[in-house]
Motif scaffolding. Structure first.
Motif, PDB file in Angstrom:
ATOM      1  N   THR A  20       0.839  -1.209   0.000  1.00 17.25           N
ATOM      2  CA  THR A  20       0.000   0.000   0.000  1.00 17.25           C
ATOM      3  C   THR A  20       0.864   1.245   0.000  1.00 17.25           C
ATOM      4  O   THR A  20       0.603   2.215  -0.722  1.00 17.25           O
ATOM      5  CB  THR A  20      -0.938   0.009   1.216  1.00 17.25           C
ATOM      6  OG1 THR A  20      -1.725  -1.184   1.210  1.00 17.25           O
ATOM      7  CG2 THR A  20      -1.832   1.235   1.197  1.00 17.25           C
ATOM      8  N   VAL A  21       1.919   1.227   0.836  1.00 16.11           N
ATOM      9  CA  VAL A  21       2.837   2.368   0.890  1.00 16.11           C
ATOM     10  C   VAL A  21       3.517   2.573  -0.459  1.00 16.11           C
ATOM     11  O   VAL A  21       3.651   3.704  -0.946  1.00 16.11           O
ATOM     12  CB  VAL A  21       3.877   2.169   2.015  1.00 16.11           C
ATOM     13  CG1 VAL A  21       4.975   3.218   1.910  1.00 16.11           C
ATOM     14  CG2 VAL A  21       3.200   2.250   3.375  1.00 16.11           C
ATOM     15  N   ASP A  22       3.954   1.470  -1.079  1.00 21.91           N
ATOM     16  CA  ASP A  22       4.591   1.577  -2.394  1.00 21.91           C
ATOM     17  C   ASP A  22       3.626   2.139  -3.436  1.00 21.91           C
ATOM     18  O   ASP A  22       3.996   2.979  -4.261  1.00 21.91           O
ATOM     19  CB  ASP A  22       5.097   0.197  -2.852  1.00 21.91           C
ATOM     20  CG  ASP A  22       6.257  -0.297  -2.004  1.00 21.91           C
ATOM     21  OD1 ASP A  22       6.913   0.563  -1.357  1.00 21.91           O
ATOM     22  OD2 ASP A  22       6.507  -1.513  -1.981  1.00 21.91           O
ATOM     23  N   GLU A  23       2.375   1.656  -3.360  1.00 20.82           N
ATOM     24  CA  GLU A  23       1.363   2.145  -4.300  1.00 20.82           C
ATOM     25  C   GLU A  23       1.122   3.640  -4.113  1.00 20.82           C
ATOM     26  O   GLU A  23       1.047   4.403  -5.077  1.00 20.82           O
ATOM     27  CB  GLU A  23       0.052   1.370  -4.099  1.00 20.82           C
ATOM     28  CG  GLU A  23      -1.061   1.790  -5.067  1.00 20.82           C
ATOM     29  CD  GLU A  23      -2.366   1.083  -4.750  1.00 20.82           C
ATOM     30  OE1 GLU A  23      -3.384   1.469  -5.359  1.00 20.82           O
ATOM     31  OE2 GLU A  23      -2.361   0.173  -3.911  1.00 20.82           O
ATOM     32  N   LEU A  24       1.020   4.052  -2.822  1.00 19.39           N
ATOM     33  CA  LEU A  24       0.791   5.458  -2.536  1.00 19.39           C
ATOM     34  C   LEU A  24       1.969   6.323  -2.963  1.00 19.39           C
ATOM     35  O   LEU A  24       1.798   7.401  -3.520  1.00 19.39           O
ATOM     36  CB  LEU A  24       0.522   5.650  -1.040  1.00 19.39           C
ATOM     37  CG  LEU A  24      -0.856   5.221  -0.532  1.00 19.39           C
ATOM     38  CD1 LEU A  24      -0.905   5.330   0.992  1.00 19.39           C
ATOM     39  CD2 LEU A  24      -1.936   6.096  -1.145  1.00 19.39           C
ATOM     40  N   SER A  25       3.187   5.847  -2.698  1.00 20.67           N
ATOM     41  CA  SER A  25       4.367   6.638  -3.056  1.00 20.67           C
ATOM     42  C   SER A  25       4.486   6.783  -4.564  1.00 20.67           C
ATOM     43  O   SER A  25       4.820   7.863  -5.065  1.00 20.67           O
ATOM     44  CB  SER A  25       5.630   5.988  -2.483  1.00 20.67           C
ATOM     45  OG  SER A  25       5.787   4.666  -3.009  1.00 20.67           O
ATOM     46  N   THR A  26       4.191   5.721  -5.307  1.00 18.56           N
ATOM     47  CA  THR A  26       4.234   5.809  -6.770  1.00 18.56           C
ATOM     48  C   THR A  26       3.167   6.754  -7.289  1.00 18.56           C
ATOM     49  O   THR A  26       3.434   7.618  -8.132  1.00 18.56           O
ATOM     50  CB  THR A  26       4.036   4.412  -7.396  1.00 18.56           C
ATOM     51  OG1 THR A  26       5.029   3.524  -6.882  1.00 18.56           O
ATOM     52  CG2 THR A  26       4.134   4.488  -8.901  1.00 18.56           C
ATOM     53  N   ALA A  27       1.937   6.614  -6.786  1.00 18.70           N
ATOM     54  CA  ALA A  27       0.844   7.485  -7.203  1.00 18.70           C
ATOM     55  C   ALA A  27       1.136   8.936  -6.827  1.00 18.70           C
ATOM     56  O   ALA A  27       0.862   9.853  -7.611  1.00 18.70           O
ATOM     57  CB  ALA A  27      -0.469   7.025  -6.584  1.00 18.70           C
ATOM     58  N   SER A  28       1.706   9.145  -5.635  1.00 20.48           N
ATOM     59  CA  SER A  28       2.033  10.502  -5.204  1.00 20.48           C
ATOM     60  C   SER A  28       3.085  11.126  -6.098  1.00 20.48           C
ATOM     61  O   SER A  28       2.965  12.285  -6.508  1.00 20.48           O
ATOM     62  CB  SER A  28       2.525  10.492  -3.753  1.00 20.48           C
ATOM     63  OG  SER A  28       1.534   9.984  -2.885  1.00 20.48           O
ATOM     64  N   LEU A  29       4.120  10.346  -6.433  1.00 20.48           N
ATOM     65  CA  LEU A  29       5.198  10.864  -7.272  1.00 20.48           C
ATOM     66  C   LEU A  29       4.677  11.238  -8.655  1.00 20.48           C
ATOM     67  O   LEU A  29       4.960  12.333  -9.165  1.00 20.48           O
ATOM     68  CB  LEU A  29       6.307   9.813  -7.386  1.00 20.48           C
ATOM     69  CG  LEU A  29       7.506  10.194  -8.280  1.00 20.48           C
ATOM     70  CD1 LEU A  29       8.213  11.424  -7.713  1.00 20.48           C
ATOM     71  CD2 LEU A  29       8.471   9.018  -8.395  1.00 20.48           C
ATOM     72  N   VAL A  30       3.895  10.348  -9.244  1.00 18.69           N
ATOM     73  CA  VAL A  30       3.343  10.621 -10.575  1.00 18.69           C
ATOM     74  C   VAL A  30       2.426  11.838 -10.534  1.00 18.69           C
ATOM     75  O   VAL A  30       2.465  12.705 -11.414  1.00 18.69           O
ATOM     76  CB  VAL A  30       2.592   9.379 -11.111  1.00 18.69           C
ATOM     77  CG1 VAL A  30       1.859   9.712 -12.407  1.00 18.69           C
ATOM     78  CG2 VAL A  30       3.558   8.228 -11.333  1.00 18.69           C
ATOM     79  N   SER A  31       1.592  11.930  -9.492  1.00 16.97           N
ATOM     80  CA  SER A  31       0.663  13.049  -9.371  1.00 16.97           C
ATOM     81  C   SER A  31       1.402  14.370  -9.200  1.00 16.97           C
ATOM     82  O   SER A  31       1.038  15.381  -9.818  1.00 16.97           O
ATOM     83  CB  SER A  31      -0.278  12.830  -8.186  1.00 16.97           C
ATOM     84  OG  SER A  31      -1.035  11.658  -8.359  1.00 16.97           O
ATOM     85  N   VAL A  32       2.428  14.377  -8.354  1.00 17.56           N
ATOM     86  CA  VAL A  32       3.178  15.612  -8.115  1.00 17.56           C
ATOM     87  C   VAL A  32       3.861  16.082  -9.391  1.00 17.56           C
ATOM     88  O   VAL A  32       3.819  17.275  -9.738  1.00 17.56           O
ATOM     89  CB  VAL A  32       4.196  15.407  -6.975  1.00 17.56           C
ATOM     90  CG1 VAL A  32       5.170  16.574  -6.910  1.00 17.56           C
ATOM     91  CG2 VAL A  32       3.482  15.253  -5.649  1.00 17.56           C
ATOM     92  N   VAL A  33       4.492  15.160 -10.103  1.00 16.31           N
ATOM     93  CA  VAL A  33       5.167  15.527 -11.361  1.00 16.31           C
ATOM     94  C   VAL A  33       4.154  16.040 -12.390  1.00 16.31           C
ATOM     95  O   VAL A  33       4.366  17.072 -13.043  1.00 16.31           O
ATOM     96  CB  VAL A  33       5.949  14.321 -11.924  1.00 16.31           C
ATOM     97  CG1 VAL A  33       6.487  14.637 -13.324  1.00 16.31           C
ATOM     98  CG2 VAL A  33       7.096  13.947 -10.988  1.00 16.31           C
ATOM     99  N   ALA A  34       3.029  15.326 -12.528  1.00 14.67           N
ATOM    100  CA  ALA A  34       2.001  15.723 -13.504  1.00 14.67           C
ATOM    101  C   ALA A  34       1.416  17.088 -13.165  1.00 14.67           C
ATOM    102  O   ALA A  34       1.253  17.938 -14.044  1.00 14.67           O
ATOM    103  CB  ALA A  34       0.900  14.668 -13.564  1.00 14.67           C
ATOM    104  N   MET A  35       1.098  17.307 -11.881  1.00 15.48           N
ATOM    105  CA  MET A  35       0.516  18.588 -11.504  1.00 15.48           C
ATOM    106  C   MET A  35       1.537  19.717 -11.543  1.00 15.48           C
ATOM    107  O   MET A  35       1.191  20.871 -11.808  1.00 15.48           O
ATOM    108  CB  MET A  35      -0.132  18.486 -10.124  1.00 15.48           C
ATOM    109  CG  MET A  35      -1.480  17.780 -10.169  1.00 15.48           C
ATOM    110  SD  MET A  35      -2.372  17.776  -8.617  1.00 15.48           S
ATOM    111  CE  MET A  35      -1.443  16.542  -7.705  1.00 15.48           C
ATOM    112  N   GLY A  36       2.799  19.396 -11.298  1.00 19.26           N
ATOM    113  CA  GLY A  36       3.846  20.411 -11.445  1.00 19.26           C
ATOM    114  C   GLY A  36       3.956  20.889 -12.887  1.00 19.26           C
ATOM    115  O   GLY A  36       4.032  22.096 -13.162  1.00 19.26           O
ATOM    116  N   CYS A  37       3.962  19.945 -13.830  1.00 16.90           N
ATOM    117  CA  CYS A  37       4.001  20.301 -15.260  1.00 16.90           C
ATOM    118  C   CYS A  37       2.741  21.066 -15.662  1.00 16.90           C
ATOM    119  O   CYS A  37       2.805  22.057 -16.401  1.00 16.90           O
ATOM    120  CB  CYS A  37       4.146  19.041 -16.111  1.00 16.90           C
ATOM    121  SG  CYS A  37       5.700  18.151 -15.890  1.00 16.90           S
TER     122      CYS A  37
END
Length: 399
Positions: A20-37
């Motif tokens: 669950t932590v791995d899933e959240l960290s991956t989703a968080s990383l992708v979301s942060v990068v996408a929203m930053g762009c």
């Protein structure tokens, strides 16, 4: 053996938590990068739109007021909401004071309602431009458009301010990435706001754009038929003009050569008759040419209105496309609970909602030549060119 069996559940729970932590960290990383762009492109694009309208005279029109209004909404959402969403994607919990959560929740609800009202204004403007073109300038003048936009913002403000006066609640919605109206509490307020600020404006805008689409298709067909008839008329006028000129050039010298003292009166009558025919034909051709030029200007205006309508229709369709995943996530939460919504759907739907703020400037540049030229001049640091030709086409470029 019993001890080994007893330890299995603990190992299983630990592995589930790690996954669950791995899933959240991956989703968080992708979301942060996408929203930053998204944040970078949205700020750059919407600022570019406002500068383009300010610098380009042919873009300072009634419909451009609505375009700038939507750009301001998108820019405000990007600057005031997206940074907090990116923070929540990392922390998973609201770590700032509750007052800030309520403030950002109000801003989120207010700007979302304002965004939908802005799209409703666009649909009304395009419906009048396409369905009632002769009364468009009187109904949709600049002063009236500005007043309508301000009334839309005031309408959104009234409904979203009510939680501060005891009706409704603002807070962090567990399982999401932002603060907003807590829809599960004060159901009377939640349902009323949903209906008045979201459902009714969206249904009206959809109904108007369906009618706009029908009118655009019908007008495109008529414009094609008129274009063909105008080309045929121009050919007929050109042929008739060339025929009259050739007759006058061939007939007049013969009359002049045959003139003597005996038939002077007859020759003069022939010359006068020939001249009258040429003059009458010439004035008739001038009238036809003037009529054709007016028809061409009207046809050009209708073509421009159709292009603007298609561009703004693309803006509405982009909004619908970007909000569909969010609608699916909200429906899922209503029937199954917010915790049951898949994390990938929750995060991706949030990214799509804010990605919409970066899409509109791309559509303006791709579907409108004046915006395209203005963007190019700004990016290439060229001076603004408010030429007379651009001013002449002002009424035809954006309504």
């Amino acid at each position: 053996m019993i001890m080994e069996n007893a330890s299995l559940p603990r190992l299983t729970n630990q592995s589930d938590r790690n996954s669950t932590v791995d899933e959240l960290s991956t989703a968080s990383l992708v979301s942060v990068v996408a929203m930053g762009c998204t944040m970078v492109f949205a700020i750059f694009g919407n600022t570019l739109v406002m500068i383009a309208v300010r610098r380009t005279k042919s873009l300072r029109t009634t419909a451009a007021i609505l375009v700038v209004n939507l750009a301001l909404v998108d820019l405000s959402i990007t600057i005031t909401i997206v940074p907090f969403v990116m923070t929540l994607a990392v922390t998973q919990e609201w770590v700032l004071p509750l007052a800030i959560c309520k403030l950002t929740g109000f801003i989120n609800a207010f700007l979302t309602a304002g965004q939908i009202m802005a799209l409703l204004h666009i649909s009304v403007n395009r419906y009048i431009a396409v369905a009632h073109p002769h009364s468009y300038e009187s109904r949709c003048n600049k002063q009236g458009t500005v007043i309508t936009v301000l009334l839309g913002w005031f309408y959104s403000l009234i409904w979203t301010l009510l939680p501060f006066f005891g009706w409704g609640k603002l807070g962090f919605i567990q399982g999401t990435l932002f603060c907003n109206i807590v829809w599960s509490e004060e159901m009377s307020y939640a349902i009323t706001v949903q209906v008045m600020c979201y459902f009714i404006p969206s249904i009206l805008a959809g109904f108007l754009y369906i009618n706009v689409y029908k009118h655009v298709r019908l007008q495109s067909k008529r414009i094609f038929e008129k274009t063909m008839s105008l080309e045929l008329s121009q050919r007929e006028v050109k042929d008739r003009t060339e025929s009259s000129r050739s007759n006058s050039e061939a007939g007049t010298p013969r009359s002049v050569r045959s003139v003597t003292f005996d038939n002077l009166a007859a020759s003069t009558e022939n010359i006068t008759a020939s001249t009258d025919i040429v003059m009458e034909t010439g004035f008739s051709d001038l009238r036809n040419t003037s009529t054709l030029s007016r028809a061409k200007r009207s046809r050009r205006r209708k073509l421009m209105e159709t292009r603007v309508t298609k561009m703004l229709l693309a803006v509405v369709m982009a909004f619908v496309f970007c909000w569909i995943p969010r609608g699916i996530a909200n429906l899922w939460a209503i029937f199954e609970g917010r915790e049951a919504v898949p994390r990938a759907l929750e995060y991706s739907s949030t990214v799509f909602v804010f990605f919409n703020a970066a899409v509109n400037p791309v559509l303006y540049g791709a579907l409108h030549q004046d915006f395209q030229r203005a963007f190019r001049r700004i990016i290439c640091c060229e001076p603004s060119m408010n030429r007379s030709r651009g001013a002449t086409n002002a009424s035809a470029s954006l309504g």
